[in-house]
Write a protein that holds these residues in place. Sequence first.
Motif, PDB file in Angstrom:
ATOM      1  N   HIS A  50       0.842  -1.191   0.000  1.00  0.00           N
ATOM      2  CA  HIS A  50       0.000   0.000   0.000  1.00  0.00           C
ATOM      3  C   HIS A  50       0.883   1.250   0.000  1.00  0.00           C
ATOM      4  N   ARG A  51       0.500   2.237  -0.764  1.00  0.00           N
ATOM      5  CA  ARG A  51       1.325   3.438  -0.904  1.00  0.00           C
ATOM      6  C   ARG A  51       1.521   4.162   0.423  1.00  0.00           C
ATOM      7  N   ASP A  52       0.457   4.255   1.228  1.00  0.00           N
ATOM      8  CA  ASP A  52       0.535   5.005   2.481  1.00  0.00           C
ATOM      9  C   ASP A  52       0.801   4.113   3.691  1.00  0.00           C
ATOM     10  N   ALA A  53       0.774   2.810   3.495  1.00  0.00           N
ATOM     11  CA  ALA A  53       1.064   1.859   4.576  1.00  0.00           C
ATOM     12  C   ALA A  53       1.918   0.742   3.983  1.00  0.00           C
ATOM     13  N   PRO A  54       3.214   0.991   3.785  1.00  0.00           N
ATOM     14  CA  PRO A  54       4.079   0.071   3.033  1.00  0.00           C
ATOM     15  C   PRO A  54       4.262  -1.304   3.634  1.00  0.00           C
ATOM     16  N   ASN A  55       3.795  -1.506   4.863  1.00  0.00           N
ATOM     17  CA  ASN A  55       3.887  -2.836   5.475  1.00  0.00           C
ATOM     18  C   ASN A  55       2.624  -3.657   5.267  1.00  0.00           C
ATOM     19  N   LEU A  56       1.664  -3.108   4.530  1.00  0.00           N
ATOM     20  CA  LEU A  56       0.401  -3.797   4.285  1.00  0.00           C
ATOM     21  C   LEU A  56       0.145  -3.880   2.783  1.00  0.00           C
TER      22      LEU A  56
END
Length: 205
Positions: free
Chosen positions: A186-192
């Motif tokens: 995910h662009r705003d949550a790179p760990n998801l």
Amino acid sequence: MDKLVHPFRVIDGGGQTPARWLDIPSAVIGRSPYRRDENVVYRIAQHDARKALEHGRKQPLLDLWSVVLGEIPPVNNALAKWGKTAEAHGLSSLLSAHACFRGIKRPAGNDDKGFDFYAFVSKPAIFFVYDPSIGCVIKPSYVPDDVVHVTYVRLDYPEGRPAKECSMVPNGAVGVVTHWEFVEAHRDAPNLPTNFTERYRQQKW
């Protein structure tokens, strides 16, 4: 004239022992879908990885070894060549999952809605890829920063196993690892995974 007697004899052939990396382990230790700090055992489905091999695709099985199990794939000379390297120490496994979701919002197997599947998300740094060369046919490779890895599990009893049946379960397994894949982050949550709110129904932890 006496008949010639030809007794049966065992003749040593040219058969070879199957490669160890094709012998998929029956189980793996991972995080519980209910509590991140609790470890449980999952069986490992064999069908998809073997079917991929039949179609010439080796990477799903290499991913199983190096990302789900967290081991150097046991191909010839791999441990000798890579076992003491920094890359080998950078491997992660299903135990490294940092997020868990329930429900995959699509049909899967006998589950028409995918509600009873759990998705475990991890962020491995290293995985092994097929790269035939002199001495070894695999090599470590860095996982791109913009992807995460997702391992999918189907629980035997999504709401919890009846206590009277716990002692009857082989290896204490609570479910089965069905498949696994790398997914764009995910662009705003790179760990998801990207669009995780649309992919999954509920985040457990």
